[in-house]
Design an enzyme around this catalytic site. Sequence first.
Site, short mmCIF file in Angstrom:
data_model
loop_
_atom_site.label_atom_id
_atom_site.label_comp_id
_atom_site.label_asym_id
_atom_site.label_seq_id
_atom_site.Cartn_x
_atom_site.Cartn_y
_atom_site.Cartn_z
N GLY A 16 35.15 40.03 7.16
CA GLY A 16 34.98 39.57 5.78
C GLY A 16 34.94 40.62 4.78
N SER A 130 44.44 38.22 13.04
CA SER A 130 44.21 39.26 14.20
C SER A 130 44.41 40.76 13.57
CB SER A 130 45.23 39.01 15.21
OG SER A 130 45.28 39.98 16.17
N LYS A 185 47.10 31.46 17.26
CA LYS A 185 46.25 32.82 17.38
C LYS A 185 45.31 32.52 18.85
CE LYS A 185 43.53 36.07 16.06
NZ LYS A 185 42.29 36.41 16.93
N HIS A 188 48.04 34.04 21.16
CA HIS A 188 47.86 35.42 20.99
C HIS A 188 46.75 36.13 21.73
CE1 HIS A 188 45.97 38.90 18.84
NE2 HIS A 188 47.15 39.34 18.59
N ASN A 189 45.69 35.66 21.60
CA ASN A 189 44.62 36.25 22.12
C ASN A 189 44.59 35.97 23.94
OD1 ASN A 189 43.52 36.45 19.55
ND2 ASN A 189 41.45 35.83 20.15
N GLU A 192 46.73 38.88 24.71
CA GLU A 192 45.85 39.85 24.66
C GLU A 192 45.06 40.18 26.08
OE1 GLU A 192 41.78 40.73 22.13
OE2 GLU A 192 43.65 40.20 20.71
#
Length: 484
Positions: A16, A130, A185, A188-189, A192
């Site tokens: 953040g 990401s 996402k 995506h992970n 990964e």
Amino acid sequence: MSKKADIGLIGLAVMGENLVLNMESKGFTVAVFNRTVEKVDSFMNGRGAGKNFIGAHSIEELCASLERPRKVMMLVKAGKPVDDFIDLIIPHLEEGDIIIDGGNSHFPDTIRRTKYVESKGLLYIGTGVSGGEEGALLGPSMMPGGSPAAWPHIKDIFQAVAAKVEDGSPCCDWVGQDGAGHFVKMVHNGIEYGDMQIITEAYQIMKEYLGMNADEMHEVFKKWNTEELDSYLIEITRDILGYKDEDGSALVEKILDTAGQKGTGKWTGVAALDLGIPLTLIGESVFARCLSAQKDLRVKASKVINGPTPKFDGDKEQFIEDIKMALYGAKIISYAQGYNLMMEAAQEYKWDLNYGGIALMWRGGCIIRSAFLGDIKKAFDKNPKLENLLLDPFFKQKIESAQAGWRRVCASALANGIPVPALTSALCYFDGFRSERLPANLLQAQRDYFGAHTYERVDKPRGEFFHTNWTGRGGDTASSTYNV
């Protein structure tokens, strides 16, 4: 208050704090709030001092400081905290205002929250972010989905802060309705997880089979990062292998071999099981982490269970090239499986996903960024209806040329007792995918034998089902035919 903020953010932890600094550096005024309000004052007097930030000490104050339509972004822990903050924010918003979840939320939660927030007259976005700490500050990959009407209001901010590829295109675009952004996402992970696991398997082969030290492996990964495997994860592996502890030895060898996980890889595997997609490489990557976590049990087993002692007597340089090909082939499989999962989810949830656009979003800023993704984008630009990456002429040629070295690596690792679950499961998928006939005919016969589950015949039309009384003791009654 004279000047109002363009966007508000809740959650001044690592991601953040760096993301709001990124937003402010692109010319946006950002209001910030944290549940522990001391963090707000610390930020305003520290990294945010003298910049276009508005520090808020309550949700009400944060919302009051925003231009309409108000845009409130949360970067908080997934799960109940997101629901709690949504309920705290809603009373301070008006029709058309936007709530954004930028955490790693599970996509079914985002589907549910989109409906809930829209029922209150508001708009909702669940966006994957990401790139870690550095990406948040310098340009992440962002994957927004949710209420389509919200996108025009946040597009300029998100695309300004996102990473850019060579031609200046931002690694951020609208993904789709409700949970689409968080689903992409999640995949995506999962990819990964797979990329990291196949790299660690290559490392173990080089270390235990080829007898290479960290410096030698550092040089190999340095070279690979200038070739087909050019990517962020190869790059950081190069750096890790070259990093020395205070005594001059390789730090990586002093790190305990138990891997952690936050759950997104597991979610990807569960989604694949739910949708019936063979996500074998990513599944094995998750289980490999689970096995690594059983450290004490593995140490006990190592004292009593024997296996072969690795011994290499071939052409070392050629075998290193084979390892590169094994990595490249498995990487193609990982993406082929991940894209297959997204395609099935798009059908299930009625999402219109842009697969070439997703590859572009992953080209920069994110953990799986690599030159390889440019080839995926070209494949889907050429054929938007491509059913599987392995059917694209470029990837077909690449994986066919990689397979000889890949097979040698897997065979040698297995013969020498070195575990390579991801590399081998990827190769088995490749061989299964290219097989016109698999042994599932015997499996169906078994199912029909013990459970009267029926089967189709190769000499009859598809969709016509048969049952055999295999023992002579059964009747003609068969189970209804269905698949979960």
